[in-house]
Design a protein around this motif. Structure first.
Motif, PDB file in Angstrom:
ATOM      1  N   ALA A 188       0.832  -1.209   0.000  1.00 17.37           N
ATOM      2  CA  ALA A 188       0.000   0.000   0.000  1.00 17.37           C
ATOM      3  C   ALA A 188       0.862   1.253   0.000  1.00 17.37           C
ATOM      4  CB  ALA A 188      -0.934  -0.011   1.209  1.00 17.37           C
ATOM      5  N   GLY A 189       1.962   1.205   0.743  1.00 17.07           N
ATOM      6  CA  GLY A 189       2.858   2.354   0.761  1.00 17.07           C
ATOM      7  C   GLY A 189       3.438   2.653  -0.612  1.00 17.07           C
ATOM      8  N   HIS A 192      -0.008   3.051  -3.342  1.00 16.33           N
ATOM      9  CA  HIS A 192      -0.880   4.196  -3.062  1.00 16.33           C
ATOM     10  C   HIS A 192      -0.076   5.470  -2.792  1.00 16.33           C
ATOM     11  CE1 HIS A 192      -4.782   5.817  -1.240  1.00 16.33           C
ATOM     12  NE2 HIS A 192      -3.890   6.781  -1.083  1.00 16.33           N
ATOM     13  N   SER A 193       0.782   5.422  -1.776  1.00 16.28           N
ATOM     14  CA  SER A 193       1.451   6.647  -1.336  1.00 16.28           C
ATOM     15  C   SER A 193       2.530   7.125  -2.306  1.00 16.28           C
ATOM     16  CB  SER A 193       2.070   6.424   0.051  1.00 16.28           C
ATOM     17  OG  SER A 193       1.086   6.020   0.974  1.00 16.28           O
ATOM     18  N   TRP A 194       3.269   6.207  -2.903  1.00 14.77           N
ATOM     19  CA  TRP A 194       4.381   6.601  -3.761  1.00 14.77           C
ATOM     20  C   TRP A 194       3.958   6.709  -5.227  1.00 14.77           C
ATOM     21  CZ3 TRP A 194       8.839   2.998  -5.608  1.00 14.77           C
ATOM     22  CH2 TRP A 194       9.757   3.749  -6.354  1.00 14.77           C
ATOM     23  N   GLY A 196       0.856   6.305  -6.581  1.00  9.12           N
ATOM     24  CA  GLY A 196      -0.466   6.863  -6.833  1.00  9.12           C
ATOM     25  C   GLY A 196      -1.331   5.998  -7.716  1.00  9.12           C
ATOM     26  N   ASP A 201      -9.330   4.059   0.362  1.00 12.96           N
ATOM     27  CA  ASP A 201      -8.866   4.196   1.736  1.00 12.96           C
ATOM     28  C   ASP A 201      -7.574   3.411   1.919  1.00 12.96           C
ATOM     29  OD1 ASP A 201      -9.450   4.861   4.710  1.00 12.96           O
ATOM     30  OD2 ASP A 201      -9.163   2.671   4.718  1.00 12.96           O
ATOM     31  N   TRP A 202      -6.551   4.046   2.493  1.00  9.68           N
ATOM     32  CA  TRP A 202      -5.215   3.447   2.564  1.00  9.68           C
ATOM     33  C   TRP A 202      -5.224   2.145   3.358  1.00  9.68           C
ATOM     34  CZ3 TRP A 202      -1.181   1.693   5.426  1.00  9.68           C
ATOM     35  CH2 TRP A 202       0.089   1.710   4.848  1.00  9.68           C
ATOM     36  N   TRP A 203      -5.811   2.162   4.529  1.00  8.12           N
ATOM     37  CA  TRP A 203      -5.780   0.980   5.392  1.00  8.12           C
ATOM     38  C   TRP A 203      -6.621  -0.165   4.831  1.00  8.12           C
ATOM     39  CZ3 TRP A 203      -2.064   0.229   8.614  1.00  8.12           C
ATOM     40  CH2 TRP A 203      -1.429   1.317   9.220  1.00  8.12           C
ATOM     41  N   SER A 280     -10.597   0.239  -4.102  1.00  3.93           N
ATOM     42  CA  SER A 280      -9.778   1.380  -4.478  1.00  3.93           C
ATOM     43  C   SER A 280     -10.540   2.408  -5.312  1.00  3.93           C
ATOM     44  CB  SER A 280      -8.551   0.911  -5.252  1.00  3.93           C
ATOM     45  OG  SER A 280      -7.711   1.988  -5.591  1.00  3.93           O
TER      46      SER A 280
END
Length: 331
Positions: A188-189, A192-194, A196, A201-203, A280
Motif C-alpha cells: 500500500a505504501g 498508493h502513497s508513492w 499513486g 482508503d489506505w488501510w 480502491s
C-alpha cells in the motif's frame, strides 16, 4: 552411468520443456483470445429509442449481456455498483456511451470501439463519458495490473520460507500472519502513497493486499504441511500458471476465454485483483464475493498448517518410541 542419474537426466530433459510449454500456454492463450463474452453492458432510455441500439449490439452474438435501465442516472448507478462495465444512453442529442476506465481501461477502450462501429453504421456519432476514471498517474491501468504478480510471489516466498525453516503449528501461522500484514503495508505504501496507482482508503487497501498475500502463503505452507515440500511446487505452480494469467487484472474476467475467467476468480490472484479494484475505485462495491474467496483460501491454508503440525507432532513420539524399542532389543 547408473540407472538413477539416467532417470534424473531424462526427467530434466522432459519436464523442463513441458513446464515451459505449460507456462507459454497459460500466459499466451488468454492474451491472444481476449474478447468480450457476456460482458455486462447497460442500455438506458425509452424502450422505443433503445430497441435499435440493442438490436445492433446483439449482432455481436455472445459478446454482451444487456441490462436495461430507465435513464442515465440508473445506468450510472449500475456502473458505480459494478453491475455493468458501461452503458449506452439514448438521448435527444444522440447516443452517449458511459464507461468506467477504473474497471479496466482495456474494457473501456473496447466498448468505445464497439459502440462507435455500431453507431457509425447508423450514421450517428457517439459521445463518451468516463464515469469512474483511473488515477492520473496510472491512466492505462498498467501499474494496477502489475500488483498481482508481486503479491503472488510474496505469498509463495512466505509459504516456502516458513516450510523450509521448519516452523509448525501456531508459530507457522503467526509467521504467515505477520509477513502478510507487512506485505500489505509495504504494498500500500508503494502503490498508493508513492506511485499513486490506488485511490481508495489506505488501510482498507493495505488489508486487501495483505489478505491476498495470506491466501497464497497459507495455501503454499498448508499444502506443504500436509504432503511435504512438494506441496510448495504444486501450490506455487497453480498460483503462477493459472491464478496469475487467469486473473483478468489487465482486462476483465469476461474478456478471457472460457473457463479461464471463471477459474481465475476462484484463485487468489484473480479474487485479490477484483477486490482491490472494488475498494480502491468503487467504494467497496461488489466486494463481498472476492473477499469471501480470499478468506476461504486463507482459512483453509492456515487450517492445513495447524493440521499438518498436529499430525507431525503425533508421529514424532511414535517414531521415538519405535527407535527406543529397537535399541533395547539390540542391547
Amino acid at each position: 552411468m547408473s540407472a538413477t542419474p539416467t532417470r534424473r537426466l531424462i526427467a530434466v530433459v522432459v519436464l523442463v520443456p513441458a513446464l515451459a510449454a505449460l507456462a507459454l500456454w497459460a500466459f499466451a492463450w488468454p492474451a491472444t483470445r481476449t474478447a468480450p463474452r457476456d460482458l455486462p453492458l447497460g442500455v438506458a432510455g425509452p424502450p422505443a429509442a433503445t430497441a435499435q441500439v440493442e438490436k445492433r449490439l446483439e449482432q455481436r452474438e455472445g459478446a454482451f449481456e444487456i441490462h436495461r435501465y430507465a435513464d442515465e442516472a440508473a445506468a450510472r448507478a449500475a456502473i458505480d455498483d459494478r453491475t455493468v462495465y458501461g452503458a449506452v444512453v439514448v438521448t435527444p442529442q444522440g447516443p452517449e456511451l458511459l464507461t468506467a476506465s477504473a474497471a479496466g481501461p482495456a474494457v473501456a477502450q473496447f466498448l468505445q470501439q464497439a459502440v462507435a462501429q455500431q453507431t457509425a453504421a447508423a450514421g450517428t456519432p457517439v459521445r463518451t463519458v468516463d464515469v469512474v476514471t483511473t488515477p492520473a498517474s496510472d491512466p492505462r491501468g498498467a501499474g494496477f495490473s502489475a500488483t498481482a504478480l508481486p503479491l503472488a510471489l510474496a505469498g509463495i516466498a512466505a509459504g516456502a520460507v516458513v516450510t523450509v525453516l521448519g516452523l509448525r503449528g501456531a508459530r507457522a501461522v503467526s509467521a504467515l500472519l505477520g509477513a502478510s500484514a507487512l506485505v500489505g503495508v509495504a504494498a500500500a505504501g508503494i502503490a498508493h502513497s508513492w506511485l499513486g496507482v490506488l485511490a481508495g482508503d489506505w488501510w482498507t487497501e493495505a488489508a486487501v493486499l495483505g489478505l491476498s498475500a495470506l491466501a497464497v502463503s497459507g495455501a503454499v505452507a498448508g499444502l506443504a504441511a500436509l504432503v511435504g515440500t512438494v506441496g510448495i511446487g504444486i501450490a506455487g505452480a497453480v498460483v503462477m500458471l493459472l491464478g496469475n494469467p487467469f486473473s483478468g487484472a489487465a482486462s476483465a474476467p469476461q474478456m478471457l476465454p472460457e473457463p479461464a475467467g471463471a477459474i481465475g476468480q476462484w484463485l487468489p490472484p484473480g479474487a485479490g485483483t477484483t477486490l482491490l479494484r472494488s475498494v480502491s475505485y468503487f467504494d467497496g462495491a461488489a466486494a463481498t464475493g472476492p473477499a469471501l474467496t480470499l478468506t476461504w483460501w486463507a482459512v483453509l491454508g492456515l487450517g492445513a498448517v495447524l493440521l499438518g503440525g498436529a499430525l507431525r507432532g503425533r508421529k514424532a513420539p511414535g517414531e521415538a518410541a519405535t527407535d527406543g524399542r529397537q535399541l533395547a532389543a539390540v542391547g
